[in-house]
Scaffold this motif. Structure first.
Motif, PDB file in Angstrom:
ATOM      1  N   ARG A  25     -54.359 -24.762 -47.491  1.00  0.00           N
ATOM      2  CA  ARG A  25     -55.490 -25.575 -47.045  1.00  0.00           C
ATOM      3  C   ARG A  25     -55.699 -26.775 -47.954  1.00  0.00           C
ATOM      4  O   ARG A  25     -55.362 -26.762 -49.138  1.00  0.00           O
ATOM      5  N   ASN A  26     -56.237 -27.810 -47.344  1.00  0.00           N
ATOM      6  CA  ASN A  26     -56.546 -29.062 -48.035  1.00  0.00           C
ATOM      7  C   ASN A  26     -55.322 -29.721 -48.663  1.00  0.00           C
ATOM      8  O   ASN A  26     -55.426 -30.442 -49.670  1.00  0.00           O
ATOM      9  N   SER A  83     -53.723 -29.417 -53.176  1.00  0.00           N
ATOM     10  CA  SER A  83     -54.040 -28.416 -52.153  1.00  0.00           C
ATOM     11  C   SER A  83     -54.888 -27.318 -52.771  1.00  0.00           C
ATOM     12  O   SER A  83     -55.124 -27.289 -53.978  1.00  0.00           O
ATOM     13  N   GLN A 105     -46.619 -19.724 -48.119  1.00  0.00           N
ATOM     14  CA  GLN A 105     -47.168 -21.081 -48.083  1.00  0.00           C
ATOM     15  C   GLN A 105     -46.542 -21.952 -49.170  1.00  0.00           C
ATOM     16  O   GLN A 105     -46.367 -23.159 -48.983  1.00  0.00           O
TER      17      GLN A 105
END
Length: 318
Positions: free
Chosen positions: A30-31, A69, A76
């Protein structure tokens, strides 16, 4: 100068549950963003601080070899490395900004969570690493209850993992051919002078083709702060506003966000205010040291500045 820590003793923030930070699924964490990411619009929460009509310069940004991130799982991290290898053939550095003890159970990213995410507050980096290693090894071969973090500090959605494999982040990164650097920064707080000194010393050792991937737990506060610091170092000719705006608008937080009138019970307000002041001071430091040939560390510069203000105060008082 640095905000004092809360009056409560470190034991008040001691970790008490394993939090799941990232499930071991495919896709980017995420991000995730790089400095080649497009700008996004200004969010409502920053509307009073960020001029939505101002478009920050991209000068030096598209060539800035950094990304950011939130925490990643094993799979991931594979996706992350694959994405970065599209952009660079040089060495990639995983810059882990987390003070909290964390690692991987069967590839799932977990951390030992305490109030405010301050389970290791006040500890040295060596003590943090020792705590982290011990907790991971103690979990190996056992059934561990893990949780999501609910509102505030509440654990929710308990489930059991049969832990057959544990890894530290350093082990994960180096197994995949990525360099690993730990800067154990406390969540929600501006980095200590010593932490920034270590970061600056690390930056000076980097080869020209190095790529830095910064991450914390969410990829927002600490990650954006360090990306801002790096951008300031590499692009000292740019105005302050351009750098803090653009690191926000590619997908981070607005690092100088301030809370002038914290609501009752808003424990984060004073720390936001500290960041607001310190990020501006770091910009001044870079401007000064670019001219002076980087003859002072950040901590030395801060101390000299404090002494100048103190001397001026006493002279005016005479």
């Amino acid at each position: 100068m640095r905000m004092p820590l809360p009056a409560l003793a470190p034991a008040a923030y001691r970790g008490h549950f394993w939090r799941v930070d990232a499930e071991n699924d495919a896709g980017l964490p995420r991000n995730f963003r790089t400095c080649q990411s497009p700008f996004h619009g200004v969010e409502h929460k920053y509307a009073s601080e960020v001029d939505a009509s101002y478009i920050p310069s991209r000068k030096g940004l598209d060539d800035l070899r950094i990304s950011g991130s939130g925490q990643f799982s094993d799979r991931q991290f594979d996706a992350l490395v694959h994405e970065l290898r599209k952009k660079t053939k040089g060495p990639v550095y995983d810059v882990d900004l987390r003070q909290e003890s964390h690692g991987f159970f069967n590839g799932t990213a977990v951390s030992w969570y305490g109030r405010h995410d301050w389970g290791n507050i006040g500890k040295s980096q060596a003590d943090v690493l020792a705590d982290e290693q011990q907790r991971l090894q103690n979990a190996l071969g056992t059934d561990v209850t893990v949780y999501d973090q609910g509102k505030g500090d509440l654990p929710i959605h308990p489930r059991t993992l049969s832990v057959r494999r544990v890894q530290t982040e350093q082990e994960l990164a180096e197994r995949k051919g990525i360099h690993y650097v730990r800067l154990a920064s406390t969540d929600h707080l501006w980095p200590t002078p010593g932490e920034i000194d270590r970061f600056l010393a690390f930056v000076r050792t980097l080869p020209a083709d190095a790529w830095l991937h910064f991450h914390c737990q969410a990829g927002a506060g600490r990650t954006t702060a360090y990306m801002v610091l790096y951008d300031m170092i590499k692009n000292p000719d740019l105005p302050y506003r351009d750098i803090v705006y653009r690191q926000y608008e590619i997908g981070g937080n607005y690092t100088p966000h301030d809370v002038l009138h914290p609501k009752r019970g808003d424990w984060k307000g004073p720390y936001y205010h500290e960041k607001h002041e310190m990020v501006s001071l770091f910009y001044q430091y870079v401007q000064d040291q670019t001219k002076q040939g980087w003859n002072q560390s950040w901590s030395q510069w801060l101390e000299n500045r404090r002494m100048r203000f103190s001397n001026n105060y006493h002279e005016n008082d005479i």
